[in-house]
Scaffold this active site. Sequence first.
Site, short mmCIF file in Angstrom:
data_model
loop_
_atom_site.label_atom_id
_atom_site.label_comp_id
_atom_site.label_asym_id
_atom_site.label_seq_id
_atom_site.Cartn_x
_atom_site.Cartn_y
_atom_site.Cartn_z
N HIS A 362 26.01 13.44 84.69
CA HIS A 362 27.00 14.34 85.29
C HIS A 362 28.41 13.81 85.06
O HIS A 362 29.35 14.57 84.79
CB HIS A 362 26.73 14.50 86.78
CG HIS A 362 25.52 15.33 87.07
ND1 HIS A 362 24.98 15.45 88.32
CD2 HIS A 362 24.75 16.08 86.26
CE1 HIS A 362 23.92 16.24 88.26
NE2 HIS A 362 23.76 16.63 87.03
N GLU A 603 17.91 23.56 61.06
CA GLU A 603 18.09 22.18 61.52
C GLU A 603 16.86 21.31 61.31
O GLU A 603 16.82 20.16 61.76
CB GLU A 603 18.50 22.16 63.00
CG GLU A 603 17.68 23.05 63.90
CD GLU A 603 18.28 23.19 65.30
OE1 GLU A 603 19.09 22.34 65.70
OE2 GLU A 603 17.91 24.15 65.98
N ASP A 627 21.02 17.61 63.84
CA ASP A 627 19.57 17.50 63.82
C ASP A 627 19.02 17.50 62.40
O ASP A 627 18.05 16.80 62.10
CB ASP A 627 18.93 18.65 64.62
CG ASP A 627 18.70 18.27 66.08
OD1 ASP A 627 18.63 17.06 66.36
OD2 ASP A 627 18.59 19.17 66.92
N CYS A 674 27.54 24.33 62.23
CA CYS A 674 28.04 24.09 63.59
C CYS A 674 27.74 22.67 64.07
O CYS A 674 27.65 22.42 65.27
CB CYS A 674 27.43 25.10 64.57
SG CYS A 674 25.63 25.08 64.65
#
Length: 756
Positions: A362, A603, A627, A674
């Site tokens: 977080h 990917e 990836d 991307c």
Amino acid sequence: MLDTLRRIVQEVNNAPDIRSALDLMAQRVRDAMGTEVCSIYLRDNTEERYVLMASEGLKREAVGRVSLGFSEGLVGQVGLREEPINLEDAFAHPKFHYLAETGEDPFHAFLGVPVMHHGEVLGILVVQQRDARRFDQSEEAFLVTISAQLSAVIAHAHASGVLFDQLDAHEDLPSFHDGQPGASGAAIGTGVLLFPEADLSAVPDREPEDISAEIALLDEALVRVRQEIRDLAERAKTSLGAEEQALFDVYLRMLDRHALPAEVVARIREGHWVQGALRMVVDAHVHNFEMMDDPYLRERAADVRDLGRRVLGQLQSRSRRRITFPEHCILLGDDVSAPMLMELPQENIVGIATTRGSRNSHMAIVARAMGIPTVVGAQNLPLKKLDGKELIVDGFRGRVIANASAELKEQFQDIIAEERHLLAGLEKLRDLPAETEDGQRIRLQVNTGLMTDINRSIERGAEGVGLYRTEIPFMVRDRFPSEEEQRLIYREQLSAFAPHPVTMRTLDVGGDKALSYFPIEEENPFLGWRGIRLTLDHPEIFIVQVRAMLKAAEGLDNLRIMLPMITSVIEAEEAQHLIHRAWLEVREEGVDVAMPPVGVMIEVPASVYQARALAQRVDFLSVGTNDLTQYLLAVDRNNRQVSDLYNSCHPAVLHALLHVVEQAHEEGKPVSVCGEMAGDPSTALLLLAMGYDTLSMNASNLLRVKAAVRQVNMGFLRRLLNEVLAMDNGEVIASYLDLQLTKVGLGDLIRHRKAA
């Protein structure tokens, strides 16, 4: 021997310091092998010598004083050859070098093995015996195994900065502490160690005098802590978006009377005072979370630990310690929770470094939203030694540097200044097209996932979103978001960028991204149940998400849907069927929205070789180079042991990328990138030369890539592409790219990558 090995390793790992560990290793190995001498030499790169740092059997006064050059004696020969040397009579070997100070006169038999870590020789482990004899194969194998264990101890000490401290040498040398990039950027500042004001581990066991009174104390403390969290959430509204603020809702739900507090009450009723009951519950949850394989679930341990400290602090009614935060402050800690970050003077914080955590924590999510360079998971960071010291946080590479030389500090000052000046100078390009000198146009878009990404992206002139990571709203909650909750989030993204397209990737969890409320236990999650595999197995999740996307796009019609982790045509067709079904459903409900374009991510190697077949069935392709590189090279980029092998300029990666764009264009379909390659000016220009239509990247890289595009022509880029495609070494390709682009005046745009 195996039991002996385990016992030695356990004892050495439990040693209080490196000197004790080395002495213990020498003693235990000598005893286990029944030899008369065991010695450990460590490599001193500054003096270019191997220093005798521990010995059982040689003169004690020689330890720390006797040394051999890198090519000197049998010890140097072991280091040069990087393999064991086993001699029946060492005196007869031409490389034997007599060291009178050690008292080694009577020892003939010699066996030396290198202590290596990541291909580097750290030292030499030697055993000797009076008799002239050759050590047998099992003894040699045992010593090699022991040296592999010793390498971890030495490497840990070296990385944590205690090796030279405890060996009384070179205290002022720069020390480098590697972790993971939590938020990109670089910062120089003074380390400030955050340590808990309330120590749960110090709470003793006691019986309660009055159970009802103990429960009342808990309730009062919980009221104050809940209000504390609400106050922090209110402060966060000025700097965080709605999604990041949802992190505080997670804390409040954990403090709900029926959650953790219920377990504490149960412990109180069993006969424990409130502080002891709190410690037991928190310790149990922290232990359970930390034992989990899933990286996101492990991060919840930090949340529980932080809440426990806060409640204990209220129970003990202690005022907060006064910590002075200098103007340029680097926060240090085992854990730095999101609430802790929000209650500190944010204007003073320039960087963060923690020994625990990952990009999924977080705190890291909030740090990225706030633009604070962050390194997480730097396990060997010597926190107490760095408190009050000047530090460098390299959020590009994931490294903390202490005792930096003047030259190194100046280098990072230049990087930081360059980043500021470069961005300031590039602002004028915001409204100009990404177009080469000879008129070749390419669309530059952004990758988003947090609401705070929107303003930064628009300010830099993004032409839409090439990848919206829809998993982020799922990850910051403790349950699946409802269709309406998703619709509101997606609507904000679509509205902000309209009329530019927004490409929303359907839920992509698994691998290194997980949901705390939807655990996936797998030995190899990157090759497991992730991406489209998971959502096709749970169409109820997939259809709700697609319905929310479609409803959010009503009246805007700038939605594009992208499917992750596609490995076969069948998966694409099945997903398209569900998307069409969801579209018919919302149309029947009166939502006036056109069927959006649907594309797939390339990917994995399987999709590379099915690019044409996939292009025949979908509206667009988008390559996820992170990836794809990982899978093509069989390299986990988060694994420190092999991360150096991760190279996007590897010939296999470049040829795969060229194959995809050629196959897509033969079917008349647009194709984009991307991944990280799109945001690096060097590789972005290669992608432009290959013919990619769109590049999508982090907003911070957009203007840099645009500037690079506008300073070259396609003739130069195509020649450069042909040259690198003929090369067979990724490292050479990367260096050649930098050299050629520097020659044409792009050095300032690519220098930050090399320095970082």
